[in-house]
Design a protein around this motif. Sequence first.
Motif, mmCIF file in Angstrom:
data_model
loop_
_atom_site.group_PDB
_atom_site.id
_atom_site.type_symbol
_atom_site.label_atom_id
_atom_site.label_comp_id
_atom_site.label_asym_id
_atom_site.label_seq_id
_atom_site.Cartn_x
_atom_site.Cartn_y
_atom_site.Cartn_z
ATOM 1 N N VAL A 40 72.496 4.700 52.444
ATOM 2 C CA VAL A 40 73.254 3.669 51.722
ATOM 3 C C VAL A 40 72.293 2.869 50.829
ATOM 4 O O VAL A 40 72.562 2.642 49.635
ATOM 5 N N GLU A 41 71.173 2.487 51.395
ATOM 6 C CA GLU A 41 70.174 1.708 50.658
ATOM 7 C C GLU A 41 69.629 2.510 49.464
ATOM 8 O O GLU A 41 69.454 1.966 48.364
ATOM 9 N N LEU A 42 69.391 3.784 49.669
ATOM 10 C CA LEU A 42 68.927 4.632 48.562
ATOM 11 C C LEU A 42 69.996 4.690 47.465
ATOM 12 O O LEU A 42 69.675 4.606 46.271
ATOM 13 N N GLY A 43 71.253 4.784 47.847
ATOM 14 C CA GLY A 43 72.349 4.772 46.870
ATOM 15 C C GLY A 43 72.315 3.503 46.033
ATOM 16 O O GLY A 43 72.485 3.536 44.815
ATOM 17 N N VAL A 58 77.749 7.236 48.474
ATOM 18 C CA VAL A 58 78.669 6.532 47.579
ATOM 19 C C VAL A 58 78.836 5.070 48.009
ATOM 20 O O VAL A 58 79.004 4.182 47.170
ATOM 21 N N LYS A 59 78.776 4.812 49.316
ATOM 22 C CA LYS A 59 78.891 3.428 49.805
ATOM 23 C C LYS A 59 77.862 2.529 49.127
ATOM 24 O O LYS A 59 78.169 1.421 48.668
ATOM 25 N N GLY A 60 76.625 3.005 49.055
ATOM 26 C CA GLY A 60 75.560 2.203 48.447
ATOM 27 C C GLY A 60 75.726 2.070 46.942
ATOM 28 O O GLY A 60 75.485 1.005 46.367
ATOM 29 N N ILE A 61 76.151 3.161 46.314
ATOM 30 C CA ILE A 61 76.321 3.140 44.853
ATOM 31 C C ILE A 61 77.446 2.172 44.474
ATOM 32 O O ILE A 61 77.282 1.330 43.584
ATOM 33 N N ALA A 62 78.583 2.277 45.156
ATOM 34 C CA ALA A 62 79.733 1.407 44.838
ATOM 35 C C ALA A 62 79.389 -0.055 45.090
ATOM 36 O O ALA A 62 79.790 -0.952 44.337
ATOM 37 N N GLU A 63 78.612 -0.293 46.136
ATOM 38 C CA GLU A 63 78.228 -1.670 46.456
ATOM 39 C C GLU A 63 77.309 -2.252 45.376
ATOM 40 O O GLU A 63 77.455 -3.403 44.977
ATOM 41 N N ALA A 64 76.395 -1.425 44.897
ATOM 42 C CA ALA A 64 75.447 -1.901 43.883
ATOM 43 C C ALA A 64 76.163 -2.345 42.607
ATOM 44 O O ALA A 64 75.713 -3.265 41.925
ATOM 45 N N PHE A 65 77.276 -1.707 42.292
ATOM 46 C CA PHE A 65 78.028 -2.074 41.085
ATOM 47 C C PHE A 65 79.068 -3.168 41.377
ATOM 48 O O PHE A 65 79.879 -3.494 40.514
ATOM 49 N N ARG A 88 70.351 18.433 55.173
ATOM 50 C CA ARG A 88 70.171 17.954 56.534
ATOM 51 C C ARG A 88 68.878 18.533 57.100
ATOM 52 O O ARG A 88 68.728 19.749 57.202
ATOM 53 N N LEU A 89 67.951 17.655 57.475
ATOM 54 C CA LEU A 89 66.695 18.113 58.080
ATOM 55 C C LEU A 89 66.744 17.968 59.595
ATOM 56 O O LEU A 89 66.036 18.654 60.323
ATOM 57 N N GLY A 90 67.570 17.059 60.080
ATOM 58 C CA GLY A 90 67.713 16.813 61.515
ATOM 59 C C GLY A 90 68.935 15.956 61.714
ATOM 60 O O GLY A 90 69.640 15.686 60.747
ATOM 61 N N PRO A 91 69.226 15.544 62.955
ATOM 62 C CA PRO A 91 70.441 14.764 63.223
ATOM 63 C C PRO A 91 70.576 13.554 62.297
ATOM 64 O O PRO A 91 71.673 13.247 61.839
ATOM 65 N N GLU A 92 69.457 12.871 62.036
ATOM 66 C CA GLU A 92 69.533 11.677 61.196
ATOM 67 C C GLU A 92 68.598 11.725 59.995
ATOM 68 O O GLU A 92 68.437 10.735 59.293
ATOM 69 N N GLN A 93 67.982 12.866 59.798
ATOM 70 C CA GLN A 93 67.044 12.961 58.673
ATOM 71 C C GLN A 93 67.637 13.802 57.546
ATOM 72 O O GLN A 93 68.203 14.867 57.783
ATOM 73 N N ARG A 94 67.530 13.271 56.329
ATOM 74 C CA ARG A 94 68.069 13.970 55.165
ATOM 75 C C ARG A 94 67.030 14.019 54.057
ATOM 76 O O ARG A 94 66.342 13.036 53.802
ATOM 77 N N LYS A 95 66.977 15.157 53.371
ATOM 78 C CA LYS A 95 66.208 15.248 52.132
ATOM 79 C C LYS A 95 67.185 15.053 50.987
ATOM 80 O O LYS A 95 68.214 15.725 50.922
ATOM 81 N N ILE A 96 66.863 14.133 50.112
ATOM 82 C CA ILE A 96 67.774 13.807 49.016
ATOM 83 C C ILE A 96 67.051 14.017 47.685
ATOM 84 O O ILE A 96 66.023 13.396 47.423
ATOM 85 N N THR A 97 67.567 14.948 46.900
ATOM 86 C CA THR A 97 66.938 15.287 45.624
ATOM 87 C C THR A 97 67.853 14.855 44.492
ATOM 88 O O THR A 97 69.048 15.179 44.491
ATOM 89 N N VAL A 98 67.287 14.118 43.553
ATOM 90 C CA VAL A 98 68.065 13.590 42.425
ATOM 91 C C VAL A 98 67.585 14.259 41.143
ATOM 92 O O VAL A 98 66.397 14.217 40.817
ATOM 93 N N PHE A 99 68.500 14.923 40.461
ATOM 94 C CA PHE A 99 68.207 15.576 39.179
ATOM 95 C C PHE A 99 68.877 14.762 38.073
ATOM 96 O O PHE A 99 70.101 14.612 38.067
ATOM 97 N N LEU A 100 68.068 14.227 37.182
ATOM 98 C CA LEU A 100 68.600 13.452 36.059
ATOM 99 C C LEU A 100 68.475 14.274 34.787
ATOM 100 O O LEU A 100 67.393 14.720 34.432
ATOM 101 N N ALA A 101 69.614 14.456 34.104
ATOM 102 C CA ALA A 101 69.596 15.275 32.893
ATOM 103 C C ALA A 101 68.886 14.555 31.756
ATOM 104 O O ALA A 101 68.352 15.160 30.847
ATOM 105 N N ARG A 102 68.881 13.212 31.797
ATOM 106 C CA ARG A 102 68.215 12.483 30.720
ATOM 107 C C ARG A 102 67.777 11.120 31.212
ATOM 108 O O ARG A 102 68.145 10.718 32.290
#
Length: 145
Positions: free
Chosen positions: A15-18, A45-52, A131-145
């Motif tokens: 959420v914080e990363l979002g 999405v929770k974090g993204i919607a909150e940020a806006f 998903r890397l583990g029960p609570e671990q996630r790898k998150i990759t962000v690709f920005l086109a520009r």
Amino acid sequence: MTTQEFTTNSADETVELGRRLASDLRPPKLVLLRGDLGAGKTTMVKGIAEAFHAAAQDDVTSPTFTLIHEYRAPEMSVYHIDLYRIDTPRELETLGLDELINDERNLVLIEWGEKFPKLLKERDVEIAIDRLGPEQRKITVFLAR
Ligand code: ADP
Ligand code: MG
């Protein structure tokens, strides 16, 4: 195309990363969220919607059955869409996504959008969650520009 990689160790961290990614997601944007069921797409999405200031994180729920959730802020709207149950381009047409995507005030976040080549082609940003583990996630962000 720039790529950024992150690891989170809890839903709260995702959420914080979002929230932090939101500055790269200012409208108009089409964002594809990729990852298996339960990866953490809706959690992000929770974090993204909150940020806006479009929604409180607890008010963001999965649009699995309703297909589209709209969260309105004064200057923009966040649309959260889940295409898991959409199987054909014809069904996709009935959702009227083009109108949402072409409105410059909108940030459109789509889960399972990669099922449709047209959306893959039009995307501005892709966020892939592994998903890397029960609570671990790898998150990759690709920005086109
Ligand atoms: P999706 O939308 O990808 O199907 P959800 O966001 O609805 O997934 O669900 C993710 C589930 O995984 C939630 O129950 C959440 O609490 C849990 N979870 C555990 N660790 C994480 C993490 N690091 N990031 C995101 N979700 C996590
Ligand atoms: Mg989801």
